[in-house]
Scaffold this active site. Structure first.
Site, PDB file in Angstrom:
ATOM      1  N   GLY A 159       0.818  -1.205   0.000  1.00  0.00           N
ATOM      2  CA  GLY A 159       0.000   0.000   0.000  1.00  0.00           C
ATOM      3  C   GLY A 159       0.849   1.250   0.000  1.00  0.00           C
ATOM      4  CG  PHE A 193       3.322   7.871   7.225  1.00  0.00           C
ATOM      5  CD1 PHE A 193       3.301   8.695   8.341  1.00  0.00           C
ATOM      6  CD2 PHE A 193       4.297   6.891   7.149  1.00  0.00           C
ATOM      7  CE1 PHE A 193       4.246   8.546   9.348  1.00  0.00           C
ATOM      8  CE2 PHE A 193       5.246   6.741   8.143  1.00  0.00           C
ATOM      9  CZ  PHE A 193       5.221   7.573   9.250  1.00  0.00           C
ATOM     10  N   GLY A 194       3.603   7.406   3.367  1.00  0.00           N
ATOM     11  CA  GLY A 194       4.657   6.702   2.642  1.00  0.00           C
ATOM     12  C   GLY A 194       4.187   5.329   2.221  1.00  0.00           C
ATOM     13  CE  LYS A 247       1.266   4.711   8.628  1.00  0.00           C
ATOM     14  NZ  LYS A 247      -0.087   5.301   8.738  1.00  0.00           N
ATOM     15  CG  ASP A 258      -7.695  11.417   7.058  1.00  0.00           C
ATOM     16  OD1 ASP A 258      -8.525  11.889   6.256  1.00  0.00           O
ATOM     17  OD2 ASP A 258      -6.580  11.006   6.717  1.00  0.00           O
TER      18      ASP A 258
END
Length: 710
Positions: free
Chosen positions: A31, A35-36, A55, A152
């Protein structure tokens, strides 16, 4: 190597992360986000390997240390089955890395908009309910002093387990706020004006609360708005913002609401599920979304109200599906079969619009519709639906549910082999309970093992509970639809014979599993299973107590809790139930009824029953569940005859508490969780009803205690 435990957040060495991701091998990327990149990796706990999601902050990302530490701090404190679990983190030089439990099915957004996954209507409902429960916990269930605003909420931040259970993720933008900042009191959520949290506007376009965007004031209702957009995504299978469409369709929330007001349902529903949705379920689902998206934040639902409403929609849909199952057709397919003219796509769209709109039905003050509607005595429907029954009196027909069947007494007698002892599997104050088999489509008697199993409860000739309790069961239980409320399929009234027909619960009643000294006790059940059962009952009570016309059960006890083959709990025995006062009122006055040991002392003294009377009964069940002892037992020493009187003083003492716990539990429970449980039971048993928690707060606390098992 750092040690790994599931109950705490671990600090990983950067080398461990490199090994887990094969030095950030691109083939392991599962994914990407603001964020990255997210990698699937493997970490080790002794000789065991654990798959995790890793992540890694991208140096070019607009997010950075603030969001990183916000997520670490937030998820370290939060534990809930519908929140993604943070296993650990790594902070090495410029490297900022988060390690989560791995969710094999990825994000909801991917399945809706990228992969084209076939998601049924029931799957979508269950995913919505899971995500809603996670948000409800954040808003009001994290503790007494604070709550969390996610900020969010969107489909790409809803992750799916291999079982398709939904979990809220990505807490980098979340804000902690005092309960008072939510417009909440310690008693629970309200819709009073809230001061909110003044903060820079952040989030994702398409999901941003217009009021938050305009004022900079963030409240829990901003999350509710975003969740309303997710509901529309599920229904329409359209992105929150999609500029590849015509300009009037760029914004999903605006376009969908305008289409709803215009009655253009065919422009909204995803064609893959259009034939699976029962009209009343669609109507209620759209109403839930509309209430979430209300322009005035104070008029939006709370997440607790959203959970209850969605659970009601799911229960009704499952009920309806079972009645159509045998035909091999969808609900919509059956309706279309009755049309005598050919149709093209445009004509079909108009047909759908006429079938599903305009809305009718009663809307409740708390944002919950009565999903099951009432019929008048002169209505008559064929097949499995109710026909007017004058044997119960005219008052019955005011309450009868459309989905109930009036059984012929001769059919039930035949189904039970003339009420033979071979079919008998339970007895109670009402009478005897028999196992029978009926055709799943017509409900006519069938051979053992053919069709579906049902439970038939027959009033015994010496019982005083016949007509009145049957009336209560049919009138109150009949219209209810919830996964944690027993389903009444129908009834029979023949001369002095009163029978009720229910769904069959394979594992019988809960009391058979928790009375450690009874010779016929089955079990034992693990601590986790016991908690899960109580959570199910608490959900059922929350549903009953949040209806516009509240339902007071009046007989909450372990033998009124029934378990299916997977130990999912359903509350039954509604023979003493009463419609309570409208929300805002305190009690109803009626004769004292119930089961000794479970009756609220305040009700015993005054004749006043309220929803808090049910909470007292639930507290007694909690005590039974903890100790494995019956509530009344003359074989115990004199000062221990009544379990509540004897054990209550011990609940607040950590040392003595272990002495009264069910020995079958062994050491397989978290000590802190058990002590929190004991304090919660003590609150339920408070002499003053005002000091007892609401069913909603009870549920939140139990879910928090359950999360401590992780």
């Amino acid at each position: 190597m750092s040690s790994y435990t599931s109950s705490s957040c671990q600090l990983f060495d950067f080398l461990e992360i490199q090994l887990a991701t094969e030095n950030f091998n691109e083939s392991l990327v599962v994914g990407r986000g603001g964020f990255g990149k997210v990698y699937a990796g493997t970490i080790f706990n002794g000789s065991n390997s654990i798959t995790v999601a890793i992540k890694r902050l991208d140096y070019t990302s607009h997010q950075g240390a603030t969001e990183f530490w916000a997520e670490v701090e937030m998820l370290t404190k939060l534990r809930h089955c519908n929140l993604v679990s943070l296993i650990g983190y790594c902070n090495h030089q410029k490297e900022m890395i988060l390690v989560y439990e791995y969710m094999p099915n990825g994000t909801l957004s991917d399945h809706l908009h990228e992969l084209g996954t076939s998601l049924s209507w029931l799957q979508r409902l269950k995913i919505c309910i899971g995500a809603a429960r996670g948000l409800q916990y954040l808003h009001t269930g994290t503790g007494i002093e604070f709550g969390v605003i996610h900020r969010d909420v969107k489909s790409s931040n809803i992750l799916l387990h291999e079982s398709w259970a939904a979990k809220i993720s990505d807490f980098g933008l979340s804000k902690v706020a005092k309960i008072s900042d939510f417009g909440l009191s310690k008693a629970g959520p309200t819709n009073q004006p809230s001061t909110g949290v003044s903060t820079a506007v952040k989030g994702t376009f398409g999901y941003l609360d217009p009021d938050y965007y305009a004022t900079g004031m963030l409240t829990r209702k901003s999350d509710v708005y975003a969740f309303g957009v997710v509901l529309l995504e599920m229904l329409c299978r359209k992105r929150a913002v999609d500029k590849s469409l015509d300009q009037d369709q760029w914004n999903l929330a605006r376009w969908a609401q305008e289409s709803i007001k215009a009655g253009n349902l065919r422009r909204i529903i995803d064609l893959d599920i259009g034939g699976q949705i029962y009209p009343k379920c669609l109507k209620e689902f759209v109403r839930i979304a509309e209430r979430c998206l209300h322009n005035n934040p104070q008029k939006r639902s709370t997440m607790a109200e959203v959970v209850v409403s969605l659970e009601s929609v799911l229960a009704l849909q499952e009920k309806i599906n079972s009645s159509f199952q045998a035909s091999g057709k969808t609900i919509f397919g059956r309706i279309v079969d009755r049309l005598y003219f050919p149709y093209n796509g445009e004509q079909l769209g108009r047909i759908v619009d006429r079938l599903y709109f305009p809305y009718n039905g009663e809307h409740t003050a708390h944002g919950n519709s009565k999903v099951a509607t009432d019929i008048k005595g002169n209505n008559r429907r064929t097949n499995n639906s109710i026909e007017p029954d004058n044997t119960l009196g005219p008052e019955y027909n005011m309450y009868a549910s459309r989905s109930l069947k009036v059984f012929q007494f001769s059919d039930l007698r035949r189904a039970t082999n003339y009420f033979s002892q071979d079919s008998l599997f339970g007895k109670g104050n009402f009478g005897e309970v028999f196992l029978a088999w009926v055709d799943k489509n017509t409900f006519t008697p069938s051979r053992r093992g053919d069709g579906i199993a049902v439970a038939i409860r027959r009033r015994c000739s010496s019982s005083n509970h016949g007509h009145d309790q049957l009336l209560a069961e049919v009138g109150i239980l009949g219209p209810l639809a919830h996964p944690n409320i027993i389903t009444l399929l129908g009834y029979s009234s023949h001369e002095h014979e009163y029978l009720c027909v229910y769904e069959y619960m394979q594992n019988g009643s809960f009391d058979r599993f928790i009375n450690r000294d009874a010779p016929d006790t089955i079990g034992p059940l693990t601590w986790q299973t016991r908690l899960n059962i109580l959570i199910g009952v608490a959900r059922g009570l929350t549903y009953l107590h949040s209806l516009k016309d509240q339902v007071i059960h009046r007989n909450v006890k372990s033998s009124s809790i029934f378990l299916d083959q997977d130990y999912n709990a359903k509350l039954g025995n509604f023979g003493l139930a009463r419609s309570g006062p409208e929300i805002g009122k305190t009690h109803v006055t009626t004769r004292v009824a119930g089961t000794l040991g479970y009756i609220d002392p305040n009700s015993w003294d005054t004749g006043h029953f309220s929803v808090k009377s049910d909470i007292y009964g639930f507290g007694v069940v909690m005590l039974e569940t903890l100790t494995g002892l019956p509530v009344i037992d003359g074989n115990r020493s004199h000062n221990q005859h009544n379990l509540v009187e004897w054990a209550s003083p011990i609940l607040a003492d950590r040392k003595e508490l272990r002495e009264i716990m069910d020995p079958h539990l062994g050491e397989n429970y978290p000590e802190e969780g058990v002590f929190m449980y004991a304090k919660l039971a003590l609150k339920c048993l408070a002499i003053n009803p005002k000091n007892r928690p609401s069913s909603e707060k009870l549920l939140r606390n139990l879910e928090h205690i359950y999360a401590l098992n992780k």
